[in-house]
Design a protein around this motif. Structure first.
Motif, short mmCIF file in Angstrom:
data_model
loop_
_atom_site.label_atom_id
_atom_site.label_comp_id
_atom_site.label_asym_id
_atom_site.label_seq_id
_atom_site.Cartn_x
_atom_site.Cartn_y
_atom_site.Cartn_z
N ASP A 262 0.90 -1.27 -0.10
CA ASP A 262 0.09 -0.10 0.18
C ASP A 262 0.94 1.30 0.13
N CYS A 263 0.76 2.11 -0.81
CA CYS A 263 1.39 3.37 -0.91
C CYS A 263 0.40 4.48 -0.70
N SER A 264 -0.70 4.30 -0.25
CA SER A 264 -1.68 5.60 -0.12
C SER A 264 -1.06 6.63 0.77
N THR A 265 -0.42 6.33 1.57
CA THR A 265 0.04 7.42 2.76
C THR A 265 1.60 8.04 2.35
N ARG A 266 2.56 6.99 1.71
CA ARG A 266 3.65 7.42 1.27
C ARG A 266 4.14 6.77 -0.11
N ASP A 267 3.88 7.56 -1.26
CA ASP A 267 4.23 6.76 -2.37
C ASP A 267 5.77 6.69 -2.69
N ASP A 268 6.60 7.28 -2.00
CA ASP A 268 7.91 7.49 -2.23
C ASP A 268 8.40 5.75 -1.81
N VAL A 269 7.84 5.02 -1.15
CA VAL A 269 8.10 3.62 -0.82
C VAL A 269 8.30 2.84 -1.85
N CYS A 270 7.51 3.09 -3.02
CA CYS A 270 7.81 2.47 -4.28
C CYS A 270 8.96 2.49 -4.76
N ARG A 271 9.65 3.82 -4.60
CA ARG A 271 10.94 3.93 -5.14
C ARG A 271 12.17 3.04 -4.76
N LEU A 272 11.77 2.49 -3.82
CA LEU A 272 13.03 1.36 -3.16
C LEU A 272 13.04 0.36 -4.13
N VAL A 273 12.15 0.13 -5.11
CA VAL A 273 12.23 -1.00 -6.38
C VAL A 273 12.49 -0.10 -7.69
N ALA A 274 13.43 -0.46 -8.21
CA ALA A 274 13.65 0.39 -9.42
C ALA A 274 12.73 0.09 -10.38
N ASN A 275 12.22 1.12 -11.10
CA ASN A 275 11.19 1.05 -12.20
C ASN A 275 9.90 0.71 -11.31
N ALA A 276 9.63 1.35 -10.42
CA ALA A 276 8.11 0.94 -9.79
C ALA A 276 7.57 2.33 -9.36
N LYS A 277 6.38 2.11 -9.40
CA LYS A 277 5.47 3.54 -9.12
C LYS A 277 4.43 3.22 -8.14
N CYS A 278 3.87 3.97 -7.67
CA CYS A 278 2.64 3.90 -6.95
C CYS A 278 1.22 4.24 -7.81
N ASP A 279 0.59 3.14 -8.09
CA ASP A 279 -0.21 3.21 -9.37
C ASP A 279 -1.61 3.81 -8.68
N THR A 280 -2.52 4.01 -9.44
CA THR A 280 -4.13 4.48 -9.32
C THR A 280 -4.72 3.84 -8.30
N TYR A 281 -4.25 2.40 -7.98
CA TYR A 281 -5.08 1.75 -6.64
C TYR A 281 -4.28 1.79 -5.66
N ASN A 282 -3.34 2.80 -5.61
CA ASN A 282 -2.41 3.07 -4.30
C ASN A 282 -1.64 1.84 -3.77
N ASP A 293 8.84 -9.60 -11.09
CA ASP A 293 9.24 -10.97 -11.02
C ASP A 293 8.28 -11.71 -10.12
N PRO A 294 7.82 -12.85 -10.35
CA PRO A 294 7.01 -13.69 -9.27
C PRO A 294 7.82 -13.97 -8.04
N ASP A 295 9.09 -14.36 -8.28
CA ASP A 295 10.12 -14.82 -7.24
C ASP A 295 10.75 -13.82 -6.40
N LYS A 296 10.84 -12.55 -7.07
CA LYS A 296 11.62 -11.49 -6.30
C LYS A 296 10.81 -10.24 -6.34
N ASP A 297 11.45 -9.36 -5.40
CA ASP A 297 10.83 -7.86 -5.50
C ASP A 297 11.47 -7.02 -6.37
N PHE A 298 11.10 -7.29 -7.60
CA PHE A 298 11.92 -6.63 -8.66
C PHE A 298 11.00 -6.75 -10.06
N CYS A 299 11.44 -5.36 -10.81
CA CYS A 299 10.68 -5.10 -12.01
C CYS A 299 11.64 -5.33 -13.22
N LYS A 300 11.21 -6.52 -13.88
CA LYS A 300 12.10 -6.82 -15.02
C LYS A 300 11.63 -6.33 -16.37
#
Length: 305
Positions: A262-282, A293-300
């Motif tokens: 959940d990023c509704s209160t802090r959208d900057d938490v998503c930046r801890l993963v490269a190439n991630a964002k806080c989407d419209t669903y928070n 990546d289904p096995d890692k906290d990673f955007c490929k």
């Protein structure tokens, strides 16, 4: 000021000898020595001889230095009180209150609704002041929570001795355990009750010798959580290792993946993963052109054939 050709002290000041002094902390024998406001003579049972001082009741304070009505600190809007802190401490009315955060004021903070509240790990006592939860008497887990979500995860009622203790994945630690909390320019150790307070902190981020948590690893304390920052000897780092999530971040004592968080209160938490964002669903999700990546906290990156 002049009233009917007679010089009198302005409101908020009382006469002592041939001087007008600010009423707060003025010496007194009875509450009548504290003027016409809400101040009382504390301690009331002190022997006669000006050993007591004019104070607001415990947990109350002036809302400013120009008005002299005592209002309750905890539960008030921070904009309506002079400071969100321990009103019984000498530092409460310091003009540099925020610059010099005395230890006795750490149990207080302004929450997201701008209301003065006890900090996580503390609860309001019978004197309307914040005290450490750990070790206080309880009959149920709820007695240890103080209507705070973080306390609900951190504390439980120990049925063996009916006192509040730490929950799983938490460990009791001194409020001044870390090296930087010894800086005498910013903290006052005169209040032993606060200085010796124990609070339950997540094991993640603490010394590896304190315990273990699933999905974590021990790493050298290069962030200087427990080590003095100018001590660069690797020996000390290795002997003061701290617990760290293998992936994700600590969330209420456990490691939580950032993607999907959940990023509704802090959208900057998503930046801890490269190439991630806080989407419209928070929720933290991958940017366009990337897949989780289904096995890692990673955007490929999506590869086009």
């Amino acid at each position: 000021m002049c009233d009917n050709d007679v010089c009198e002290c302005k409101p908020g000041y009382v006469q002592r000898g041939d001087q007008c002094i600010w009423v707060y902390d003025a010496h007194c024998n009875t509450s009548s020595d504290c003027g016409q406001g809400d101040l009382i003579c504390e301690p009331a049972d002190a022997p006669v001889g000006h050993t007591s001082k004019c104070r607001c009741p415990y947990g109350y304070a002036f809302d400013s230095k120009t008005t002299f009505t005592c209002i309750k600190v905890l539960g008030s809007y921070c904009s309506d009180i002079y400071n969100c802190g321990n009103s019984s401490h000498v530092s409460y009315y310091y003009d540099n209150f925020e610059k010099y955060p005395y230890l006795v004021n750490l149990p207080y903070y302004c929450n997201v609704d701008n209301i003065c509240h006890c900090s996580p790990g503390f609860k309001m006592n019978d004197e309307n002041e914040c005290q450490a939860i750990y070790g206080t008497l309880c009959a149920s887990d709820e007695d240890c929570w103080d209507n705070t979500v973080s306390n609900k995860f951190a504390y439980k009622c120990n049925s063996d001795n009916n006192t509040c203790s730490c929950n799983d994945n938490y460990y009791q630690d001194g409020i001044r355990d870390q090296w930087h909390e010894y800086n005498y320019y910013y903290y006052d150790w005169s209040d032993d009750n606060i200085g010796n307070a124990q609070i339950c902190k997540p094991l993640i981020g603490m010394r590896c010798s304190y315990g273990t948590v699933n999905d974590t690893q021990c790493v050298n304390d290069t962030g200087h959580v427990y080590n003095y920052p100018y001590n660069f000897y690797e020996y000390d780092w290795m002997h003061n290792q701290v617990i760290e999530c293998i992936e994700g971040v600590e969330n209420y004592g456990v490691c939580t993946r950032i993607l999907g968080h959940d990023c509704s209160t802090r959208d900057d938490v998503c930046r801890l993963v490269a190439n991630a964002k806080c989407d419209t669903y928070n929720k933290c999700s991958c940017n366009t052109g990337f897949l989780e990546d289904p096995d890692k906290d990673f955007c490929k990156k999506v590869t086009m054939l």
